[in-house]
Design an enzyme around this catalytic site. Sequence first.
Site, PDB file in Angstrom:
ATOM      1  N   ASN A 172     -15.742  91.647 129.962  1.00  0.00           N
ATOM      2  CA  ASN A 172     -15.733  92.594 128.840  1.00  0.00           C
ATOM      3  C   ASN A 172     -16.576  92.171 127.655  1.00  0.00           C
ATOM      4  OD1 ASN A 172     -13.277  90.830 129.015  1.00  0.00           O
ATOM      5  ND2 ASN A 172     -13.075  91.448 126.887  1.00  0.00           N
ATOM      6  N   GLU A 208      -8.614 103.975 123.185  1.00  0.00           N
ATOM      7  CA  GLU A 208      -9.423 103.613 124.350  1.00  0.00           C
ATOM      8  C   GLU A 208      -9.637 104.789 125.319  1.00  0.00           C
ATOM      9  OE1 GLU A 208     -10.755 100.810 124.121  1.00  0.00           O
ATOM     10  OE2 GLU A 208     -11.253  99.955 126.057  1.00  0.00           O
ATOM     11  N   CYS A 215     -16.441  98.573 126.596  1.00  0.00           N
ATOM     12  CA  CYS A 215     -16.395  97.502 127.598  1.00  0.00           C
ATOM     13  C   CYS A 215     -15.811  97.947 128.950  1.00  0.00           C
ATOM     14  CB  CYS A 215     -15.629  96.311 127.055  1.00  0.00           C
ATOM     15  SG  CYS A 215     -14.110  96.764 126.212  1.00  0.00           S
ATOM     16  N   HIS A 253     -12.243  92.851 132.519  1.00  0.00           N
ATOM     17  CA  HIS A 253     -11.440  94.076 132.648  1.00  0.00           C
ATOM     18  C   HIS A 253     -11.492  94.548 134.105  1.00  0.00           C
ATOM     19  CE1 HIS A 253     -11.087  94.053 128.419  1.00  0.00           C
ATOM     20  NE2 HIS A 253     -11.869  95.058 128.074  1.00  0.00           N
ATOM     21  N   LYS A 262     -12.472 107.364 124.743  1.00  0.00           N
ATOM     22  CA  LYS A 262     -13.813 106.810 124.989  1.00  0.00           C
ATOM     23  C   LYS A 262     -14.104 106.794 126.488  1.00  0.00           C
ATOM     24  CE  LYS A 262     -13.036 103.322 121.724  1.00  0.00           C
ATOM     25  NZ  LYS A 262     -13.103 101.949 121.337  1.00  0.00           N
ATOM     26  N   SER A 321      -9.105  89.443 125.316  1.00  0.00           N
ATOM     27  CA  SER A 321     -10.272  89.263 124.443  1.00  0.00           C
ATOM     28  C   SER A 321     -10.913  90.588 124.049  1.00  0.00           C
ATOM     29  CB  SER A 321     -11.308  88.359 125.117  1.00  0.00           C
ATOM     30  OG  SER A 321     -11.716  88.931 126.338  1.00  0.00           O
ATOM     31  N   ARG A 352      -3.224  96.826 128.478  1.00  0.00           N
ATOM     32  CA  ARG A 352      -3.623  95.451 128.126  1.00  0.00           C
ATOM     33  C   ARG A 352      -2.766  94.488 128.932  1.00  0.00           C
ATOM     34  NH1 ARG A 352      -8.049  94.696 125.532  1.00  0.00           N
ATOM     35  NH2 ARG A 352      -7.470  95.800 123.637  1.00  0.00           N
TER      36      ARG A 352
HETATM   37  P1  NAP Z   1     -13.762  91.124 115.376  1.00  0.00           P
HETATM   38  O1  NAP Z   1     -13.516  89.857 116.117  1.00  0.00           O
HETATM   39  O2  NAP Z   1     -12.656  91.699 114.568  1.00  0.00           O
HETATM   40  O3  NAP Z   1     -15.061  90.896 114.382  1.00  0.00           O
HETATM   41  C1  NAP Z   1     -15.438  91.835 113.406  1.00  0.00           C
HETATM   42  C2  NAP Z   1     -16.660  91.354 112.613  1.00  0.00           C
HETATM   43  O4  NAP Z   1     -16.973  92.345 111.617  1.00  0.00           O
HETATM   44  C3  NAP Z   1     -16.449  90.026 111.862  1.00  0.00           C
HETATM   45  O5  NAP Z   1     -17.630  89.263 111.888  1.00  0.00           O
HETATM   46  C4  NAP Z   1     -16.194  90.481 110.421  1.00  0.00           C
HETATM   47  O6  NAP Z   1     -16.579  89.537 109.436  1.00  0.00           O
HETATM   48  C5  NAP Z   1     -17.109  91.676 110.344  1.00  0.00           C
HETATM   49  N1  NAP Z   1     -16.740  92.557 109.242  1.00  0.00           N
HETATM   50  C6  NAP Z   1     -15.510  93.080 108.971  1.00  0.00           C
HETATM   51  N2  NAP Z   1     -15.557  93.810 107.830  1.00  0.00           N
HETATM   52  C7  NAP Z   1     -16.822  93.723 107.373  1.00  0.00           C
HETATM   53  C8  NAP Z   1     -17.497  94.241 106.225  1.00  0.00           C
HETATM   54  N3  NAP Z   1     -16.866  95.004 105.314  1.00  0.00           N
HETATM   55  N4  NAP Z   1     -18.809  93.970 106.070  1.00  0.00           N
HETATM   56  C9  NAP Z   1     -19.471  93.209 106.964  1.00  0.00           C
HETATM   57  N5  NAP Z   1     -18.888  92.672 108.067  1.00  0.00           N
HETATM   58  C10 NAP Z   1     -17.578  92.931 108.263  1.00  0.00           C
HETATM   59  O7  NAP Z   1     -14.213  92.279 116.350  1.00  0.00           O
HETATM   60  P2  NAP Z   1     -14.938  92.162 117.809  1.00  0.00           P
HETATM   61  O8  NAP Z   1     -13.928  92.148 118.903  1.00  0.00           O
HETATM   62  O9  NAP Z   1     -15.956  91.074 117.747  1.00  0.00           O
HETATM   63  O10 NAP Z   1     -15.634  93.586 117.907  1.00  0.00           O
HETATM   64  C11 NAP Z   1     -16.803  93.891 117.144  1.00  0.00           C
HETATM   65  C12 NAP Z   1     -17.275  95.283 117.498  1.00  0.00           C
HETATM   66  O11 NAP Z   1     -17.652  95.335 118.867  1.00  0.00           O
HETATM   67  C13 NAP Z   1     -16.204  96.369 117.295  1.00  0.00           C
HETATM   68  O12 NAP Z   1     -16.829  97.539 116.815  1.00  0.00           O
HETATM   69  C14 NAP Z   1     -15.636  96.536 118.700  1.00  0.00           C
HETATM   70  O13 NAP Z   1     -15.069  97.799 118.885  1.00  0.00           O
HETATM   71  C15 NAP Z   1     -16.875  96.323 119.560  1.00  0.00           C
HETATM   72  N6  NAP Z   1     -16.620  95.846 120.923  1.00  0.00           N
HETATM   73  C16 NAP Z   1     -15.774  94.790 121.180  1.00  0.00           C
HETATM   74  C17 NAP Z   1     -15.594  94.368 122.516  1.00  0.00           C
HETATM   75  C18 NAP Z   1     -14.688  93.215 122.889  1.00  0.00           C
HETATM   76  O14 NAP Z   1     -14.508  92.989 124.113  1.00  0.00           O
HETATM   77  N7  NAP Z   1     -14.127  92.456 121.942  1.00  0.00           N
HETATM   78  C19 NAP Z   1     -16.282  94.991 123.547  1.00  0.00           C
HETATM   79  C20 NAP Z   1     -17.168  96.038 123.232  1.00  0.00           C
HETATM   80  C21 NAP Z   1     -17.318  96.439 121.925  1.00  0.00           C
HETATM   81  P3  NAP Z   1     -15.468  88.594 108.684  1.00  0.00           P
HETATM   82  O15 NAP Z   1     -15.140  87.478 109.646  1.00  0.00           O
HETATM   83  O16 NAP Z   1     -16.200  88.103 107.488  1.00  0.00           O
HETATM   84  O17 NAP Z   1     -14.286  89.473 108.377  1.00  0.00           O
END
Ligand code: NAP
Length: 352
Positions: A329, A203, A150, A243, A206, A180, A236
Amino acid sequence: MRTFNVGILGATGAVGQKFIHLLQGHPWFHIAQLGASERSAGKRYGDTVTWIEPVDLPDAIANQTIQSCRPEVMNEVDFVFSGLDSGVATEIEQSFAEAGIPVISNAKNYRQHDSVPLLVPEVNADHIGLIAQQKFTDDHSGFIVTNPNCVCIPLSMALAPLHRRYGIASVVMTTLQAISGGGYPGVPGMDITANIMPYIDGEEPKIGLEPLKILGELKNGTVQFADFPVEATATRVPTVEGHLLSVTVSFEEKPASADEAKKVIRDWQSPLEDLDLPSAPKQPLRLYENPRFPQPRLHSYQEGGMQVSVGRVREAEVMDLSMMVLGHNTVRGAAGCSILNAELLARKGYFS
Ligand code: NAP
């Protein structure tokens, strides 16, 4: 354009929810299936998710049953978006690609694989040519395309016109990243209320690597990385979305003045203009002259969160040029960029 049935892996997470929000009313993509962990599978989405988007959860989504993230279960889709936790994304995304289901991912796991595009469509759309080298299926029906971190998306968009014109020699930068970005529930309130955390785990490496692939050139089927060091400090801060990056750059060929560099940024034309992609911002990069701009609360949401803002472009005392860069982000830096990636692939005929 025909319509496509899409699945969302990680649909209960922060990025998964943003996908659901942004895909409401999408002219090409219809959400057919929602996947999450075994903890959530089999449950009604509306009873399971902690909904954090600032719009009502649509009834049609709330009433869907969450599926396991397995291709034999989520088999009513043309492709999937992935907002999976990086701890599980490697195997799950591979299983979908091997089943012939393209994966458009936010997770970091495949970003540095040689044959996987790390895509920001306005910057390196030609990198989709890498897909032909992926071997998940014999007929290339299953493949993985990633979007960058992000921070790296707005950073690369701001650097791209300058790199093409002057050649970047080095970058020193500090990020001020919104809460977030850490997903939900994210950073403990005790850590972030009226405070700044001077470190974000994982971070900085990357930020040091991803822009080099994004700004690299596709030659003879491989990406030749751009070659400059990025010294990043990631922090943060207690903002919610957006961001902000403080960036100082030295160039191989120094711009004659800050005004000349501003003109290069201002004149940058999106190569997507003729493709008519629904999520493409009309003006991907906006330059502000007001030195109080850009601000996360005021400018993160421009063009639906897909526009990147640049301000305070000035000659630097040390190195050549300093500027502030801002990107939303979870929209531009995550789900919105993924959706734009998928629109580019749909337009180019990659989804059968
Ligand atoms: P998050 O809120 O922690 O969500 C994670 C998701 O993965 C949830 O739906 C969770 O389901 C699922 N999950 C966890 N363990 C699992 C398993 N064993 N099998 C299947 N599903 C599973 O994380 P997020 O912030 O949305 O980020 C998601 C991804 O995008 C990460 O790889 C992160 O690095 C990337 N990302 C995030 C951002 C940001 O700004 N937040 C930006 C760019 C990229 P449950 O609810 O059932 O546990």
